[in-house]
Write a protein that holds these residues in place. Structure first.
Motif, PDB file in Angstrom:
ATOM      1  N   CYS A 106       0.851  -1.188   0.000  1.00  0.00           N
ATOM      2  CA  CYS A 106       0.000   0.000   0.000  1.00  0.00           C
ATOM      3  C   CYS A 106       0.894   1.248   0.000  1.00  0.00           C
ATOM      4  CB  CYS A 106      -0.901  -0.028   1.235  1.00  0.00           C
ATOM      5  SG  CYS A 106       0.026   0.166   2.772  1.00  0.00           S
ATOM      6  N   PRO A 107       0.320   2.458   0.027  1.00  0.00           N
ATOM      7  CA  PRO A 107       1.148   3.669   0.060  1.00  0.00           C
ATOM      8  C   PRO A 107       2.113   3.742   1.234  1.00  0.00           C
ATOM      9  CG  PRO A 107      -1.087   4.229  -0.575  1.00  0.00           C
ATOM     10  CD  PRO A 107      -1.106   2.781  -0.204  1.00  0.00           C
ATOM     11  N   THR A 108       1.734   3.215   2.404  1.00  0.00           N
ATOM     12  CA  THR A 108       2.679   3.248   3.525  1.00  0.00           C
ATOM     13  C   THR A 108       3.855   2.318   3.256  1.00  0.00           C
ATOM     14  OG1 THR A 108       1.290   1.627   4.692  1.00  0.00           O
ATOM     15  CG2 THR A 108       1.018   3.935   5.302  1.00  0.00           C
ATOM     16  N   ARG A 109       3.593   1.139   2.706  1.00  0.00           N
ATOM     17  CA  ARG A 109       4.723   0.252   2.394  1.00  0.00           C
ATOM     18  C   ARG A 109       5.559   0.824   1.252  1.00  0.00           C
ATOM     19  NH1 ARG A 109       6.330  -5.139  -0.252  1.00  0.00           N
ATOM     20  NH2 ARG A 109       8.154  -5.546   1.046  1.00  0.00           N
ATOM     21  N   LEU A 110       4.933   1.564   0.363  1.00  0.00           N
ATOM     22  CA  LEU A 110       5.700   2.244  -0.681  1.00  0.00           C
ATOM     23  C   LEU A 110       6.776   3.126  -0.037  1.00  0.00           C
ATOM     24  CD1 LEU A 110       4.301   4.020  -3.834  1.00  0.00           C
ATOM     25  CD2 LEU A 110       5.948   5.176  -2.384  1.00  0.00           C
ATOM     26  N   ILE A 111       6.394   3.860   1.008  1.00  0.00           N
ATOM     27  CA  ILE A 111       7.351   4.719   1.712  1.00  0.00           C
ATOM     28  C   ILE A 111       8.436   3.873   2.371  1.00  0.00           C
ATOM     29  CG2 ILE A 111       7.629   6.461   3.523  1.00  0.00           C
ATOM     30  CD1 ILE A 111       4.682   7.179   3.139  1.00  0.00           C
ATOM     31  N   PHE A 112       8.031   2.787   3.034  1.00  0.00           N
ATOM     32  CA  PHE A 112       8.996   1.939   3.726  1.00  0.00           C
ATOM     33  C   PHE A 112       9.954   1.268   2.732  1.00  0.00           C
ATOM     34  CE2 PHE A 112       5.296   1.290   6.864  1.00  0.00           C
ATOM     35  CZ  PHE A 112       5.583   2.490   7.488  1.00  0.00           C
ATOM     36  N   ARG A 113       9.422   0.822   1.591  1.00  0.00           N
ATOM     37  CA  ARG A 113      10.276   0.218   0.572  1.00  0.00           C
ATOM     38  C   ARG A 113      11.266   1.232   0.019  1.00  0.00           C
ATOM     39  NH1 ARG A 113       6.624  -3.176  -3.648  1.00  0.00           N
ATOM     40  NH2 ARG A 113       8.604  -2.987  -4.782  1.00  0.00           N
ATOM     41  N   LEU A 114      10.789   2.441  -0.233  1.00  0.00           N
ATOM     42  CA  LEU A 114      11.669   3.489  -0.748  1.00  0.00           C
ATOM     43  C   LEU A 114      12.749   3.834   0.271  1.00  0.00           C
ATOM     44  CD1 LEU A 114      11.876   5.159  -3.340  1.00  0.00           C
ATOM     45  CD2 LEU A 114      10.481   6.911  -2.245  1.00  0.00           C
ATOM     46  N   GLY A 115      12.359   3.895   1.553  1.00  0.00           N
ATOM     47  CA  GLY A 115      13.317   4.173   2.610  1.00  0.00           C
ATOM     48  C   GLY A 115      14.319   3.061   2.815  1.00  0.00           C
ATOM     49  N   GLY A 116      14.018   1.858   2.294  1.00  0.00           N
ATOM     50  CA  GLY A 116      14.940   0.732   2.377  1.00  0.00           C
ATOM     51  C   GLY A 116      15.816   0.600   1.148  1.00  0.00           C
ATOM     52  N   GLY A 117      15.644   1.525   0.167  1.00  0.00           N
ATOM     53  CA  GLY A 117      16.470   1.515  -1.036  1.00  0.00           C
ATOM     54  C   GLY A 117      15.859   0.820  -2.236  1.00  0.00           C
ATOM     55  N   ASP A 118      14.623   0.360  -2.125  1.00  0.00           N
ATOM     56  CA  ASP A 118      13.952  -0.347  -3.220  1.00  0.00           C
ATOM     57  C   ASP A 118      13.508   0.668  -4.275  1.00  0.00           C
ATOM     58  OD1 ASP A 118      12.395  -1.829  -4.922  1.00  0.00           O
ATOM     59  OD2 ASP A 118      11.182  -2.761  -3.353  1.00  0.00           O
ATOM     60  N   LEU A 119      14.219   0.724  -5.388  1.00  0.00           N
ATOM     61  CA  LEU A 119      13.913   1.700  -6.435  1.00  0.00           C
ATOM     62  C   LEU A 119      12.649   1.351  -7.223  1.00  0.00           C
ATOM     63  CD1 LEU A 119      17.493   2.531  -7.780  1.00  0.00           C
ATOM     64  CD2 LEU A 119      16.095   3.807  -6.141  1.00  0.00           C
ATOM     65  N   ASN A 120      12.173   0.103  -7.099  1.00  0.00           N
ATOM     66  CA  ASN A 120      10.876  -0.225  -7.700  1.00  0.00           C
ATOM     67  C   ASN A 120       9.770   0.619  -7.067  1.00  0.00           C
ATOM     68  OD1 ASN A 120      11.772  -2.608  -9.343  1.00  0.00           O
ATOM     69  ND2 ASN A 120      12.337  -3.352  -7.312  1.00  0.00           N
ATOM     70  N   ALA A 121       9.970   0.983  -5.805  1.00  0.00           N
ATOM     71  CA  ALA A 121       8.992   1.820  -5.115  1.00  0.00           C
ATOM     72  C   ALA A 121       8.966   3.226  -5.685  1.00  0.00           C
ATOM     73  CB  ALA A 121       9.296   1.861  -3.616  1.00  0.00           C
TER      74      ALA A 121
END
Length: 365
Positions: A106-121
């Protein structure tokens, strides 16, 4: 700007720390609090879908709703209300989860994924913004799901009470509750910790009215930075936390519970952004509103649970291997349904007015 937005910035920092903590103590990677994934897990725990790797009564969800309920009672924001196009809201809840499970978050996990370096996010974020922009076009044309009405206290209290029973079921599980023994569903932080920290998230989001879709909407429509400052604070907090813990992994590949099909990451989050604008808030915001006594949001959350079950029963959800053929077809159908709902819900008497800190749709009820 900081002085004016300091409360929501502080809330964002705390939510980021909570996310990192939940992952550190057992939640799946980059999944401190993922509303879509957790509601999907709950649908499995209740037997609505039978994929044995995604079945768990996620305490964070109950905590968020009960925290919002408690805070709304203390701040006198609690109000039993409903009746604003409930079936359309249910359908939109289903659609949003189908889009989110195409992206795998969801949008919150999008933020968490981006903060973990996942560029797919990052690709997903572009899709999310694009979907929000489409929704704004229809808002400006007068889109409305009509007003809601005052409801009985029983209506407003029903969802928090159900979540209290679900929380109890975590400690004394009935025979019909199913828990995964492997996969993401079996990865979780301690129950009490998850319940308490979920409650803190609910309290903070209720107090600040934090909403990811509202933040982007306000920037585009009103140049207002209040809500998006919370969004940025979560991102920076998670980014710093992952670096400190050595869990930051920059790139498109080898990311946890993610795929690198850019087109369908974009399309999935476009569906989420567009649908969230029409609903009046992101999935997290719907949980908060349901805790405040909003029956329309309760119906939406039930739609999201149904969407999670539907996605796994019919093979719509993506996996680390990528999207499924059924999932691609479903996302295209969802876009068509969103267009129909948007076109047939235009009321030209509606005038959009900005109000800082109010999620989409609240100001027009």
């Amino acid at each position: 700007m900081f002085k004016e937005n300091k409360l929501i910035i502080l809330a964002g920092i705390i939510i980021g720390i909570i996310s990192i903590s939940l992952v550190h103590f057992g939640n799946p990677a980059n999944m401190g609090v993922c509303i879509a994934c957790f509601l999907r897990d709950i649908s499995g725990a209740l037997g609505l879908q039978r994929v044995d790797t995604v079945q768990y009564l996620r305490p964070e969800i109950m905590g968020i709703i009960l925290g919002a309920f408690l805070m709304s009672r203390l701040s006198k924001d609690f109000s039993s209300r409903g009746g604003s196009s409930p079936f359309i809201r249910f359908i939109l809840g289903v659609i949003i989860i189908i889009g989110a499970l195409m992206f795998l978050g969801c949008p919150t996990r999008l933020i968490f994924r981006l903060g973990g370096g996942d560029l797919n996010a990052l690709v997903g974020l572009f899709g999310y913004v694009f979907g929000i922009y489409i929704g704004i076009i229809f808002l400006n044309k007068g889109f409305s799901l009509k007003r809601n009405y005052k409801a009985s206290k029983l209506e407003g209290y029903s969802f928090p009470v159900i979540n209290m029973f679900l929380a109890v079921a975590l400690f004394i599980p009935p025979s019909f509750i199913i828990f995964s023994s492997k996969g993401p569903g079996a990865s979780h932080a301690p129950i009490i910790m998850s319940l308490i920290l979920g409650g803190v998230v609910g309290i903070l989001c209720q107090k600040t009215r934090l909403c990811t879709v509202g933040g982007i909407r306000d920037i585009i429509l009103f140049k207002d930075t209040y809500l998006i400052s919370g969004f940025v604070a979560i991102l920076l907090s998670v980014f710093v936390g992952n670096i400190i813990l050595g869990k930051f992994n920059l790139g498109f590949t080898n990311q946890p519970i993610a795929h690198n099909d850019g087109l369908w990451n974009f399309m999935g989050m476009t569906v989420v952004g567009w649908g969230s604008v029409l609903l009046g808030g992101c999935p997290l915001r719907q949980l908060i509103l349901s805790g405040e006594g909003n029956g329309d949001s309760m119906i939406t959350v039930l739609g999201m649970i149904a969407g999670g079950a539907f996605s796994h029963n019919f093979g719509l959800a993506s996996s680390a291997k990528g999207p499924t053929g059924n999932g691609m077809i479903a996302v295209i159908i969802c876009i068509g349904v969103l267009l129909l709902i948007s076109l047939f819900s235009i009321d030209k008497k509606i005038v959009i007015k900005g109000k800082k800190g109010v999620s989409i749709g609240e100001g027009r009820r």
